[in-house]
Design a protein around this motif. Structure first.
Motif, PDB file in Angstrom:
ATOM      1  N   LEU A  51      22.337  60.163  45.130  1.00  0.00           N
ATOM      2  CA  LEU A  51      23.773  59.878  45.161  1.00  0.00           C
ATOM      3  C   LEU A  51      24.042  59.214  46.508  1.00  0.00           C
ATOM      4  O   LEU A  51      23.938  59.864  47.558  1.00  0.00           O
ATOM      5  N   MET A  52      24.360  57.938  46.500  1.00  0.00           N
ATOM      6  CA  MET A  52      24.395  57.135  47.726  1.00  0.00           C
ATOM      7  C   MET A  52      25.801  56.642  48.061  1.00  0.00           C
ATOM      8  O   MET A  52      26.421  55.918  47.278  1.00  0.00           O
TER       9      MET A  52
ATOM     10  N   VAL B  65      19.161  55.247  41.870  1.00  0.00           N
ATOM     11  CA  VAL B  65      20.260  55.382  42.831  1.00  0.00           C
ATOM     12  C   VAL B  65      21.594  55.194  42.123  1.00  0.00           C
ATOM     13  O   VAL B  65      21.786  54.227  41.383  1.00  0.00           O
ATOM     14  N   VAL B  66      22.506  56.132  42.353  1.00  0.00           N
ATOM     15  CA  VAL B  66      23.886  56.010  41.896  1.00  0.00           C
ATOM     16  C   VAL B  66      24.757  55.815  43.128  1.00  0.00           C
ATOM     17  O   VAL B  66      24.765  56.661  44.031  1.00  0.00           O
TER      18      VAL B  66
ATOM     19  N   GLY C 134      19.359  47.143  43.330  1.00  0.00           N
ATOM     20  CA  GLY C 134      18.539  48.008  42.489  1.00  0.00           C
ATOM     21  C   GLY C 134      19.219  49.275  42.020  1.00  0.00           C
ATOM     22  O   GLY C 134      18.598  50.112  41.360  1.00  0.00           O
ATOM     23  N   ALA C 135      20.508  49.460  42.366  1.00  0.00           N
ATOM     24  CA  ALA C 135      21.218  50.660  41.934  1.00  0.00           C
ATOM     25  C   ALA C 135      21.307  50.724  40.410  1.00  0.00           C
ATOM     26  O   ALA C 135      21.414  49.706  39.742  1.00  0.00           O
ATOM     27  N   SER C 136      21.245  51.939  39.891  1.00  0.00           N
ATOM     28  CA  SER C 136      21.322  52.141  38.446  1.00  0.00           C
ATOM     29  C   SER C 136      22.719  52.503  37.976  1.00  0.00           C
ATOM     30  O   SER C 136      22.961  52.612  36.776  1.00  0.00           O
ATOM     31  N   GLY C 137      23.633  52.703  38.909  1.00  0.00           N
ATOM     32  CA  GLY C 137      24.987  53.066  38.522  1.00  0.00           C
ATOM     33  C   GLY C 137      25.944  52.960  39.681  1.00  0.00           C
ATOM     34  O   GLY C 137      25.536  52.802  40.844  1.00  0.00           O
ATOM     35  N   PHE C 138      27.223  53.061  39.365  1.00  0.00           N
ATOM     36  CA  PHE C 138      28.275  52.871  40.366  1.00  0.00           C
ATOM     37  C   PHE C 138      29.455  53.731  39.952  1.00  0.00           C
ATOM     38  O   PHE C 138      30.009  53.545  38.879  1.00  0.00           O
ATOM     39  N   LEU C 139      29.815  54.714  40.789  1.00  0.00           N
ATOM     40  CA  LEU C 139      30.916  55.610  40.461  1.00  0.00           C
ATOM     41  C   LEU C 139      31.825  55.794  41.671  1.00  0.00           C
ATOM     42  O   LEU C 139      31.366  55.742  42.823  1.00  0.00           O
ATOM     43  N   LEU C 140      33.097  55.996  41.397  1.00  0.00           N
ATOM     44  CA  LEU C 140      34.029  56.342  42.469  1.00  0.00           C
ATOM     45  C   LEU C 140      33.948  57.837  42.754  1.00  0.00           C
ATOM     46  O   LEU C 140      33.643  58.637  41.865  1.00  0.00           O
TER      47      LEU C 140
ATOM     48  N   THR D 282      27.163  64.108  34.157  1.00  0.00           N
ATOM     49  CA  THR D 282      26.705  63.315  33.018  1.00  0.00           C
ATOM     50  C   THR D 282      26.071  62.016  33.480  1.00  0.00           C
ATOM     51  O   THR D 282      25.028  61.598  32.970  1.00  0.00           O
ATOM     52  N   GLY D 283      26.697  61.388  34.477  1.00  0.00           N
ATOM     53  CA  GLY D 283      26.158  60.150  35.018  1.00  0.00           C
ATOM     54  C   GLY D 283      24.770  60.348  35.616  1.00  0.00           C
ATOM     55  O   GLY D 283      23.876  59.515  35.429  1.00  0.00           O
ATOM     56  N   ILE D 284      24.571  61.455  36.322  1.00  0.00           N
ATOM     57  CA  ILE D 284      23.256  61.747  36.898  1.00  0.00           C
ATOM     58  C   ILE D 284      22.220  61.914  35.794  1.00  0.00           C
ATOM     59  O   ILE D 284      21.100  61.393  35.881  1.00  0.00           O
TER      60      ILE D 284
END
Length: 222
Positions: free
Chosen positions: A52-53, A80-81, A99-105, A115-117
């Motif tokens: 979680l970055m 990486v999220v 290379g991130a696999s996701g993006f969340l606020l 769930t995202g993880i």
């Protein structure tokens, strides 16, 4: 057990994320990093499933740290999220391109974060419709490519190009199956072959390839 590394420059937020992760039965926190440099070092040491970055961190920002983690041989399997309080377009493309696999606020609901993880740990990309729209906007500001990049798509069949195009437009596997009138298992096979042939980590990176090769543009498929 899903192993998580938390990288954020605010100790209070790190503690909150750790409490959430460690209170979930099949999750565990393997470390906390307060800087981008620490995140890269701890990721290499512990090889977590998911990081979680945070975007804005001292010494090295989250996007550069993501680039190092995703390119490192010891962390090839780490996803990486990106987490941020800043809903800014400039981060979306940079994070995914790194290379991130996701993006969340950071104001994402705890249940949605978990769930995202899970989704990212399973090898899927975590791209919301909002993020996909930002990718479209980003490419709309870029010069038109002269033509698709043939070398990048060498060995990709016509059906796989069709699947890649639809992934670039933001369709899920279920939507792909309905649109192409294929079984879900067949769609997953096509996606898996695309990941292998294009040498990318997950679905988020397939979206980037779809745009960069010109299969999908701001106005839709080319």
């Amino acid at each position: 057990m899903i192993r998580v590394l938390i990288a954020d420059d605010q100790a209070l937020l790190r503690g909150s994320f750790r409490l959430l992760v460690d209170s979930t039965p099949d999750f565990t926190t393997v470390g906390e990093a307060g800087t981008g440099v620490q995140a890269v070092a701890l990721a290499a040491e512990h090889r977590p499933d998911v990081v979680l970055m945070d975007v804005r961190m001292p010494e090295m920002d989250g996007i550069e740290a993501t680039r190092h983690i995703c390119a490192g041989p010891a962390t090839a399997g780490t996803r990486v999220v990106i987490l941020t309080t800043f809903d800014l377009d400039e981060y979306v493309y940079g994070a995914l391109r790194a290379g991130a696999s996701g993006f969340l606020l950071k104001d994402t609901r705890p249940a949605d974060l978990l769930t995202g993880i899970r989704v990212v740990a399973a090898g899927e990309g975590l791209l919301s419709p909002t993020v996909t729209r930002r990718l479209i906007d980003e490419f709309a500001r870029r010069p038109e490519p002269t033509r698709p990049l043939p070398r990048r798509l060498a060995g990709v069949t016509e059906r796989e190009r069709e699947v890649l195009t639809l992934i670039g437009r933001g369709l899920s596997n279920a939507e792909l199956a309905e649109h192409l009138q294929l079984s879900l298992a067949t769609v997953k096979t096509h996606v898996g072959r695309l990941l292998t042939k294009l040498a990318v980590r997950d679905r988020a990176q397939l979206v980037i390839v779809a745009y960069e090769t010109g299969l999908v543009g701001p106005g839709g498929p080319r």
